[in-house]
Design an enzyme around this catalytic site. Sequence first.
Site, PDB file in Angstrom:
ATOM      1  N   GLY A   1       0.784  -1.227   0.000  1.00 56.22           N
ATOM      2  CA  GLY A   1       0.000   0.000   0.000  1.00 56.22           C
ATOM      3  C   GLY A   1       0.812   1.271   0.000  1.00 56.22           C
ATOM      4  CB  CYS A   2       0.309   4.391   1.917  1.00 58.84           C
ATOM      5  SG  CYS A   2      -1.429   4.678   1.515  1.00 58.84           S
ATOM      6  CB  ALA A   3       4.760   1.452   3.207  1.00 59.74           C
ATOM      7  N   GLY A   4       4.543   1.520  -0.254  1.00 63.26           N
ATOM      8  CA  GLY A   4       5.156   0.829  -1.383  1.00 63.26           C
ATOM      9  C   GLY A   4       6.255   1.590  -2.091  1.00 63.26           C
TER      10      GLY A   4
ATOM     11  CG  HIS B   1       2.171   8.363   1.741  1.00 66.18           C
ATOM     12  ND1 HIS B   1       1.804   8.133   0.436  1.00 66.18           N
ATOM     13  CD2 HIS B   1       1.109   8.013   2.497  1.00 66.18           C
ATOM     14  CE1 HIS B   1       0.575   7.659   0.407  1.00 66.18           C
ATOM     15  NE2 HIS B   1       0.127   7.582   1.655  1.00 66.18           N
TER      16      HIS B   1
END
Length: 359
Positions: free
Chosen positions: A136-139, A283
Amino acid sequence: MRIASVASAVPEHRFPQSEITAAIKSYWKDKLKEPEKLDWLHSRVGVDFRHLAFPLERYPFATWGEANNAWLEAAEDLGVRAIDAALDRAGMSRHDLNALFVISITGIASPSLDARLINRMTLRPDIKRTPIFGVGCAGGAIGLTRAADYALAYPDHAAAILCVEICSLTVQQEDFSTTNLIASGLFGDGAAAVIVRGSRTTHQNSRGSPQATRVGPQILGTGSVFYPNTEEIMGWDISEAGFKIVLSPQLPDLIKERLSGDIDAFLGQYQLRRADIGNWIIHTGGPKVLDSIQNTLGLPDSDLQKSWDCLRQFGNLSSASVLLVLEEVLMNATPTPGTLGMLMAMGPGFCLEMILLKW
């Protein structure tokens, strides 16, 4: 090892937030018991515009299978555009790539998306490929970390990281929860690619790009923190209906409790403090996430300005978002030599990824 370039690619269909909100209300009609709640939520997510992979009239797709096929169609196109643009900015050709890391959480395929891109772009047959799903957003930060690991092991190689997300295909048609309503106003579609070069690669401007003379930052180090027993914070509930968003209101509390200590511990490994960081690349998780990060780390408004700008112009692009912020810094800022940067993102697990940069 060094970041040679970064480039984004977004769909041609760009809409103001109000137009998307109106289209969703029109589709749900009488099913939405409190239409004013949707207006209120969409007005508070910090998003002015979003790019969508398809025209509004093509939504929603009848089945998860149709939506997943649409994801593959759009992801391939955006992936090619983003990688080619990053290569052009690095003054490189497709054949110069030794490794490819592809991150996406909004669709699935086997053979995976990276294999399809290798075929479509005629990348070299000995390229090392790594598909990554579920982060997800950490990708974007995770992919950049893995590419840095690769460049450290193979200093004469170059690697590409591609994050591509078609978030518009994951909005649940029959879910009227606050979480799904927020997601329908927060997430957008798009891709971003980064080229990482090992320390022994020679910079040859094989493409003749005028932007290829711009020198990207060195990667000094990377760090990861996994928070045990926090699986319910963020992710998907996956069923026959597709991807149902999980976003816990506990996330700001976790940030307040843990983030400053974990950032300080990472910087301490390099005898640094937060005050030594000249660029924060964060992010675009949403207003509550950005506010929590800023307040917890004690950062001035200027340090998060590019994150807020990207959120307003694109929405949250999940894994690709932090790379869009990185692109803004690389292309529109001129850090003085020696400036340190911190790239950070958080995502399902729950986890924190950190990358220390130096210009």
